[in-house]
Design a protein around this motif. Structure first.
Motif, PDB file in Angstrom:
ATOM      1  N   ARG A   1       0.859  -1.185   0.000  1.00 56.01           N
ATOM      2  CA  ARG A   1       0.000   0.000   0.000  1.00 56.01           C
ATOM      3  C   ARG A   1       0.889   1.227   0.000  1.00 56.01           C
ATOM      4  NH1 ARG A   1      -0.338  -2.285   4.757  1.00 56.01           N
ATOM      5  NH2 ARG A   1      -2.296  -3.295   4.311  1.00 56.01           N
ATOM      6  N   THR A   2       0.340   2.330  -0.404  1.00 52.76           N
ATOM      7  CA  THR A   2       1.046   3.602  -0.371  1.00 52.76           C
ATOM      8  C   THR A   2       0.813   4.255   0.976  1.00 52.76           C
ATOM      9  OG1 THR A   2       0.740   3.874  -2.758  1.00 52.76           O
ATOM     10  CG2 THR A   2       1.283   5.848  -1.486  1.00 52.76           C
ATOM     11  N   ASN A   3       1.894   4.727   1.568  1.00 55.09           N
ATOM     12  CA  ASN A   3       1.804   5.408   2.848  1.00 55.09           C
ATOM     13  C   ASN A   3       2.251   6.849   2.672  1.00 55.09           C
ATOM     14  OD1 ASN A   3       1.142   3.290   4.924  1.00 55.09           O
ATOM     15  ND2 ASN A   3       2.878   2.329   3.911  1.00 55.09           N
ATOM     16  N   GLU A   4       1.454   7.765   3.174  1.00 55.18           N
ATOM     17  CA  GLU A   4       1.829   9.170   3.086  1.00 55.18           C
ATOM     18  C   GLU A   4       2.832   9.552   4.169  1.00 55.18           C
ATOM     19  OE1 GLU A   4      -1.441  11.837   2.582  1.00 55.18           O
ATOM     20  OE2 GLU A   4      -2.489  10.410   1.292  1.00 55.18           O
ATOM     21  N   SER A   5       2.897   8.797   5.227  1.00 55.19           N
ATOM     22  CA  SER A   5       3.821   9.055   6.321  1.00 55.19           C
ATOM     23  C   SER A   5       5.104   8.241   6.118  1.00 55.19           C
ATOM     24  CB  SER A   5       3.173   8.655   7.648  1.00 55.19           C
ATOM     25  OG  SER A   5       4.141   8.545   8.664  1.00 55.19           O
ATOM     26  N   ASN A   6       6.256   8.890   6.234  1.00 52.96           N
ATOM     27  CA  ASN A   6       7.524   8.178   6.122  1.00 52.96           C
ATOM     28  C   ASN A   6       7.661   7.121   7.212  1.00 52.96           C
ATOM     29  OD1 ASN A   6       8.434   9.502   3.855  1.00 52.96           O
ATOM     30  ND2 ASN A   6       9.527  11.071   5.007  1.00 52.96           N
ATOM     31  N   PHE A   7       7.124   7.410   8.398  1.00 54.51           N
ATOM     32  CA  PHE A   7       7.190   6.435   9.478  1.00 54.51           C
ATOM     33  C   PHE A   7       6.530   5.135   9.052  1.00 54.51           C
ATOM     34  CE2 PHE A   7       5.219   4.144  12.956  1.00 54.51           C
ATOM     35  CZ  PHE A   7       6.297   3.914  13.786  1.00 54.51           C
ATOM     36  N   TRP A   8       5.307   5.188   8.528  1.00 49.93           N
ATOM     37  CA  TRP A   8       4.584   3.969   8.178  1.00 49.93           C
ATOM     38  C   TRP A   8       5.186   3.293   6.954  1.00 49.93           C
ATOM     39  CZ3 TRP A   8       2.450   1.781  11.907  1.00 49.93           C
ATOM     40  CH2 TRP A   8       1.855   2.516  12.928  1.00 49.93           C
TER      41      TRP A   8
END
Length: 146
Positions: free
Chosen positions: A50-57
């Protein structure tokens, strides 16, 4: 016996190739394994999920996908070599060293003298500390051929 050696640590120098070539030159019966050493594809390992907008995730997701490989290979190895370079902090290498120690796997640390103090606990768990890839080849040759 075919020895399985896991190479962990920094990815910006040719230390892995020097160990592998040195082992080949000595005709050591070793199969080498490593984590994914391509920085971009390693960082993107979880992107297929999936695409995550947060670098952490994104990092969290990719680290778990990468851990499938690293944890499997560490469990299968006979010896680990953990390289710490001076340019970047290799938290993943420290984690691999801890995993090797927890599993009772012997490992060799590879780093410059300047890192003795920051790595004192890691070195204390290691069976040997080497400063050059060529010393690692010497150690492997001794262990395998003695």
């Amino acid at each position: 016996m075919l020895w399985k050696v896991y190479l962990s640590g920094e990815i910006h120098t040719d230390w892995r190739e020097r160990i592998i070539e040195g082992a080949k030159a000595r005709d050591l019966n070793i199969e080498f394994f490593s984590a994914n050493t391509d920085h971009e594809s390693s960082d993107a390992a979880g992107d297929l999920l999936r695409t995550n907008e947060s670098n952490f995730w994104r990092d969290h997701q990719s680290s778990k996908v990468n851990a499938i490989r690293t944890s499997t290979l560490i469990k299968q190895c006979d010896i680990g070599v953990v390289r710490f370079g001076d340019k970047y902090r290799q938290w993943n290498a420290a984690f691999d060293a801890g995993t090797l120690a927890a599993l009772g796997k012997p490992f060799i640390t590879l780093h410059d003298e300047a890192l003795i103090h920051p790595l004192k606990e890691v070195d204390a768990a290691a069976m040997a500390w080497a400063e050059t890839p060529e010393q690692v080849v010497e150690l492997l040759s001794y262990v395998i051929n003695s």
